[in-house]
Design an enzyme around this catalytic site. Structure first.
Site, PDB file in Angstrom:
ATOM      1  N   ARG A   6       3.854  -5.738   2.252  1.00  0.00           N
ATOM      2  CA  ARG A   6       2.777  -5.327   3.159  1.00  0.00           C
ATOM      3  C   ARG A   6       1.400  -5.692   2.601  1.00  0.00           C
ATOM      4  O   ARG A   6       0.492  -6.029   3.360  1.00  0.00           O
ATOM      5  CB  ARG A   6       2.847  -3.828   3.441  1.00  0.00           C
ATOM      6  CG  ARG A   6       4.120  -3.345   4.165  1.00  0.00           C
ATOM      7  CD  ARG A   6       4.410  -4.058   5.450  1.00  0.00           C
ATOM      8  NE  ARG A   6       5.637  -3.570   6.101  1.00  0.00           N
ATOM      9  CZ  ARG A   6       6.860  -4.077   5.881  1.00  0.00           C
ATOM     10  NH1 ARG A   6       7.053  -5.076   5.044  1.00  0.00           N
ATOM     11  NH2 ARG A   6       7.901  -3.578   6.532  1.00  0.00           N
ATOM     12  N   GLU A  11       0.961  -9.325   3.149  1.00  0.00           N
ATOM     13  CA  GLU A  11       0.638  -9.530   4.567  1.00  0.00           C
ATOM     14  C   GLU A  11      -0.841  -9.250   4.839  1.00  0.00           C
ATOM     15  O   GLU A  11      -1.488  -9.965   5.612  1.00  0.00           O
ATOM     16  CB  GLU A  11       1.523  -8.601   5.403  1.00  0.00           C
ATOM     17  CG  GLU A  11       1.471  -8.861   6.897  1.00  0.00           C
ATOM     18  CD  GLU A  11       2.488  -7.988   7.638  1.00  0.00           C
ATOM     19  OE1 GLU A  11       3.688  -8.306   7.608  1.00  0.00           O
ATOM     20  OE2 GLU A  11       2.077  -6.973   8.239  1.00  0.00           O
ATOM     21  N   SER A  49     -14.275 -10.555  -8.500  1.00  0.00           N
ATOM     22  CA  SER A  49     -13.464 -10.795  -9.688  1.00  0.00           C
ATOM     23  C   SER A  49     -12.187  -9.963  -9.656  1.00  0.00           C
ATOM     24  O   SER A  49     -12.196  -8.796  -9.271  1.00  0.00           O
ATOM     25  CB  SER A  49     -14.254 -10.435 -10.946  1.00  0.00           C
ATOM     26  OG  SER A  49     -13.457 -10.637 -12.098  1.00  0.00           O
TER      27      SER A  49
END
Lengths: 149, 149, 149, 149, 149, 149, 149, 149, 149, 149
Positions: free
Chosen positions: D90, D93, D116
Site C-alpha cells: 500500500r 502504491e 532527503s
C-alpha cells in the site's frame, strides 16, 4: 482505406454509451447478455457471437461494419504484468495470496487439474451489508483433469 | 537454539495431515473455520486468531509452541510475478482478461473505489454439471470508496 | 469526433495555471480542497466529486465538457516500476528501507492488518528549521484488519 | 570461527523480545530512541550510534559482541522491486499514485529539489476515529535544492 | 495551441548550436556556467536558474518563451535501466564494480552516510598522457550522515 | 578437500581487519597501493599483482594459500541491476542523470569514443567545506576511440 | 524546420540501395571500407569518418546534409535485452554458452583483462564446405589489461 | 549415496589443474581437442565424446566415475541475462551493436537463414601487434537456410 | 516517398482476404504452400520464395511492389516475453512444463543435440473425437548434433 | 523426520535408471505409459495415477513411500522465463515465431478458442531422412471454445 479495428469500435461504443447515458448493465440487458461478458467483449477482450454483435450494433446505432469487427476473435493482450490500478491490483493480490489455496482445494475436491478460464463465466453483484456494502464476485469454470497417456 | 518458524509449522501440519489421512475440509471443520482460510493460514499466508491457533494445535497434535507461531502476522511473499503452475496461472489470466471489466462494473455499481482484499472472504465449491462438473469460486470484499479531501 | 480525455484536460489545466500565474495551493483554495488531492485529480490520478469538478472548470475557465471528464474514475497507471526522478525515488527508497518497519509497528499498534491507501489522505508542508527547512509529509489511512472466516 | 553478522543479531533480538514479552515501543523506550528507528536498526537496516548499541545490548541481555555489530554501517538491500506484502505494498502504491504530486508540491513550496531520505525521520501513531481508527505516518526530511555550477 | 515543452527547447538548442558551430564548452562560457551543468540543463535534465535561462535564450537567439521553459523543474526520466551505449555503460559498470568500495571508503572517512547527488557538481577534463590521453571525471557531493531519532 | 575461494579470503581479511583495528587506508598503505584498489581487490572484484598479494597476506597474517587466491582473475558479478543501498544508488542516479552529458563532453573533447573502465583508476577524498564537508571522487580512464575499418 | 536525423539518412540509404540494386559489399567497396563497418555505420550504429561520409553521400546520391549526419557520434541503443530474431539470437546464445570460456582463455593468454569492443574490427565470410557452406566470423580486438594503482 | 554431478567434476578438474600447474591449452593438447571446446566441456557446458572423457579422466587422474559424467548431455544454463563481468559483457555488447549487421551480411551472402550455434566451432588466439597485442576470435558455424513448406 | 513495408503488405493481405471471404487454407492452396507457412509469411515472420511471392501478389490482387517486399528476409520480433493471449500462452506453458522432457527424449533418441527451428515445418489439423474434437499440431525439425572440435 | 519429496524421488529414479542402464522408453514400456508422460511425471511435473505409481516403484525397486509421492499433484514451476538451454529454447522460439499462426489456424478451423494444455498428449519420434534424420513432435489437445454468457 484502413480497416475498422476493435479499438475503433470500442471508442464508438464508449461515445454512444456516454451520449445515451447508458450503463453497462443497461447495454447488457438490451442484448440479453451478462454485464461482465458485454463489457469485456465491448473492450475487445472477447468476440461477440454474430447475432449479439448485430444486436449491439443496432442498439447503439453503430455503423454496420462494426458488427463483423465485434465478432472477430481478439488477441488478448495486457501490458502490465503487475497491474497498477488499485482496483485491479487487489485481484492480482488475491491470486498471489490465495493462489496455492485455490489449487489445493480444487485438487482436494476434484483431483489433479484446473478450473478452465475458457469454459468460464463470472458475475459481479452488490450485496448490502450493515457495516458497508460488499462486492461479490462469482466465478464458475469447468474442471479439467490432467490427461495421462 | 533457533525459534520455530511458520515454515516449520507448515511442514508439521502437512505431515500430520498426511499421517492422519485428513482433508483441508476436515481440518477446517475441526476448528470451525472455512477451508480457504484454514489452508491459507496453515501455509503461513494468514494469521490464525489465537483461539483457532490453539484449536488447530490440539486437533493435529502439534507442539504447544506452534500455537503462538500460527497466530503471528505473516509477511506475505510470493516469488513468481507471473505464476507458472497452470491451476494458479488461470486465475492470473482471469485478472488480466477481466480486470478492467471488474473495475468498470464495481464503479458502475458503487462509485469510484475498490473491492477490499483485506476485509475479504472466499469460498470454493464443486458444482455438478451434466457436461462436466464446475469449480465455483465466490469472493466477497467490502467496497471501499476513494477518499477526497 | 474524438472524446475529450483526462490527458486533454490535464493539458488545459497546466496551460491555464501557467497563464494565470496560479499555484496548486491557490487552485486548491479556490475549490476548497487540499493541494495534494487537487494536484492528483488534475493529473488524472483521482476523480473529482462532481461539484468540485464544476468548481474547477469555472475557476480556470475550462470548457464545460471538462467537468464530466474530471469526475470520471481514472485508471491509475504508472509506467516506471522503480521511479527514476530523484524526488520521487527518495519516497520509493523510504518504502524499501522502512517498509518492514511500518508493517511491524502497524501490527504492534493495531493487530494484523494494513493502512488503507483508499480511505486515505495526505498533507505536505514546509517546516522552518535553523539547519535548513524540512519537508513534512503526513499520511493518514484507515486501519483495515484482515478478515478471518 | 565466523564473525557475528547483523542477521545473527536480528535473530537474537527477536528471540529476546519474544521471551521477555516486549514491544518495539517498549524496547525503544528503554534506549530512548523512537520505535521506527529502533525497529529499523534492529532489523539491520540502520546503524545504531555506539552508545545506543551498548544500551540495547544490555537491555536485552545480548552478548557483548552484538554491540559492535549493531553499530556497523549496513548495506541496505531489499529483494522485491515491488513488495508483495499487502501492508507494505500500500505504501508502494501511494508512491506510484502520489509521487508526481509530492514532487510538484515540494517544488512549489521550496524550489527545484528533493526531500532527503537520509536526513530524515518518521513517526507512526494510532489515531482514534469514530468510523475506525487511523494509521498516521509522519515523515520529515530536510529539503535539498539542486546545485547549479 | 500547445505549450512549448523542454523537448522543443532542446531541439532548438541543438539546431542553433549546429548552425552557429558552437561547442558545449563555448555555450557554457557564454552564460558563465560549467559545461557539465549547461549540457545537462539544455537536455532538460536540470532547471536553469532564471537569469541563466535568460542568458542562454539570448546567446542562442531562442524565442523568449524558451527562457521560462528552461527554468522549469524537470522530471528526470531515463528509459534504460542498464544503458546500452558503450560510453555510458562504462560508467554503469564502474558503479557495479566499485559501488561497494565507494560506500566503504565514504563510511571510513565520514561515518554512516552518503554522497549527495543533489548538492553535487562534476567536471570532465582531458588530461594529456604519453600512452594516450585520459578522461578525468571529478565529482563532488556533500556528505550527508544518516539521521537517528 | 575444497579449494580456498575468493569469498573465503574476503572473510579472513574482514576478520583480520576488525581484530587489528585497521582501516582500508591503513591496509592500503602497508602494501603501497591506493585504498580504492585495495578495498576492491580485497572484496574479490579485482586481482592483486602477485607481489601485492604476498604483501597483503603477510601484513594481515593470512594463510599462505591466500596469496595465490588474491592474484586470480575474478569474475565480476553484481546481483542488483539497480543497487538499493542509498550510498551506491546515488552513483547509479548520477549515471542516469548525467550519462548523456558525460558522453557528449567526452565526444566534444576527444572524438567518437569512450573512457575505459579497464585502464582506469579512482580516488575518494574528504574535502573540508564550511557548509558541510564534501566527498570528492576522481576517476581517470584512458580515452579509447572507435576503430573504423 | 526539423533537423535531418540518423534514422532519416538510414531510410535514404536503404531506398537508394534498393533502387540501384546494390549490395552492402558493393557499397563498402565504393567507399573502400569493410562491409561490416559500412553496414553498421549506415544503420546509425557507428560514425563515419568525415571523408567516408562524403564518399558515401556522393556514391549513393544522398543530399549533402546527409554527410554531416553520417559523421555524428551515435547513441547506440538496442531495445531487446535478449534478441528474438533467430539469426541474432544464436550469437547471444554463443555469448551465454561460451562467455566464461572466452574469459578463461583470454586470461590464460594475456593476463587479467578484456578484449576491447571499441578498438575492434570484424569480418564475415562465406566458406565453402562439402557438408554445407559455413559462416565465418572473425573478431579482433585490442587486449586491455586491468590497471592496478 | 548421491550421484556425482557435473559441478563436482568441474571442481575436481579445477583442483587438479591448479595442483599440476596446467593451462587449458595444455589440457586440451593432452586429449587432442581445442582449448575452447575443452574448457567449455570441463565447465559442464558441453558433453565430451566418451573417448575424450576417458582420456581427460586419465590425464588428470580423476576418479573413474567422472568419465561417464563428463559424457552426459548438460542442460546449458546461464543466470545473468546481461552478463556483468566486463570481459564477457564486451561480447554481449558486440552482439547488441553488430547483431543486425551480422544478420544483414549473412543474408546477403547466403540467403534467408542463420549461422548455426550447434554445428559450430571457435578459436581464440593472441595476435602480436605493435600498438598492443590483439585478441582474435574466429567463429565458424554451418549456414542453415529457413525451410518453406 | 516512403518504401512499402512488410506491415503495409500484411494490412493489404488482411483487407483482401476479408473482402474476398477467403480462409488461410484457401489462400495457401492458391499458391500451393501449407497454411502454417502461408500465414506466417503473410504476417511478415517469414520470407516467401520469389515465385510464391509473385503468385500471392497475383492471387490477391496486390500491387506489384508487394512481391519484392514479401520476399525480403524479415527481422523476427515478438514483444511479449510471456505471451498473454490464452491460445498462444498454452503453447508457452507446454514448453515450460515439457521442455526438459523434449530435451531428454531427443537426447535419448539422437544424442547430444537439438531439433532445428530453421529446417523445420509444422501442420495444424482438426481431429474428430467423440468427447470433443482435438487440435493436432505436428512439428518436424532436422536433428542437429553438437559439434566437438 | 522430514517427508520424502518429489525431488527425492526424482533423484532415486535417476540413480536407479543409471545403475540399471535403462532408457526412458524402456521405463515407460514397463509401466505401459508413453515416454513423454513417464519422463515428465518422473521429473515431478505430473502426477502418476496411483496404479502407475505403484508399478514404477516396483519396476525400479524404489522404497514403498515413493509411490504415494509420485501420485501427489505437483506444483509446476519453471524458473527461467526464457529458457537458456538451446534444445529447449528452440521450442520457445517456435512459440514466438509461430504463436500467432497457431492461433489464427485454430480459430479458422474451430472458432474462437484454444487448444487445451491439460487435456493434452504429446509424442516424440525419430524419423529417418536422407538429408539427416528429423525430430517429430506431435501434440494433441482438446479444443475449448470460449464461453459467452
Amino acid at each position: 482505406m484502413t480497416e475498422m479495428t476493435k479499438e475503433d469500435v470500442t471508442a464508438m461504443i464508449l461515445s454512444a454509451k456516454k451520449q445515451a447515458g447508458l450503463t453497462w448493465e443497461g447495454i447488457a440487458e438490451k442484448i440479453d447478455m451478462s454485464p461482465v461478458w458485454t463489457h469485456s467483449a465491448c473492450m475487445g477482450m472477447n468476440a461477440f457471437p454474430p447475432a449479439k454483435a448485430e444486436a449491439l450494433t443496432k442498439a447503439l446505432g453503430l455503423p454496420q461494419e462494426a458488427a463483423s469487427v465485434l465478432a472477430e476473435s481478439p488477441t488478448k493482450i495486457w501490458e502490465q504484468t503487475v497491474p497498477t490500478d488499485p482496483c485491479i491490483y487487489r485481484f492480482y493480490e488475491i491470486v498471489g495470496v490465495y493462489g496455492p489455496t485455490l489449487k489445493a482445494l480444487i485438487q482436494e475436491k476434484f483431483g489433479d487439474g484446473i478450473m478452465s478460464a475458457i469454459d468460464f463465466d463470472m458475475q459481479v453483484t452488490r450485496v448490502e451489508h450493515p457495516k458497508g456494502d460488499r462486492v461479490k464476485v462469482e466465478m464458475s469454470g469447468k474442471y479439467l483433469g490432467y490427461n495421462s497417456w
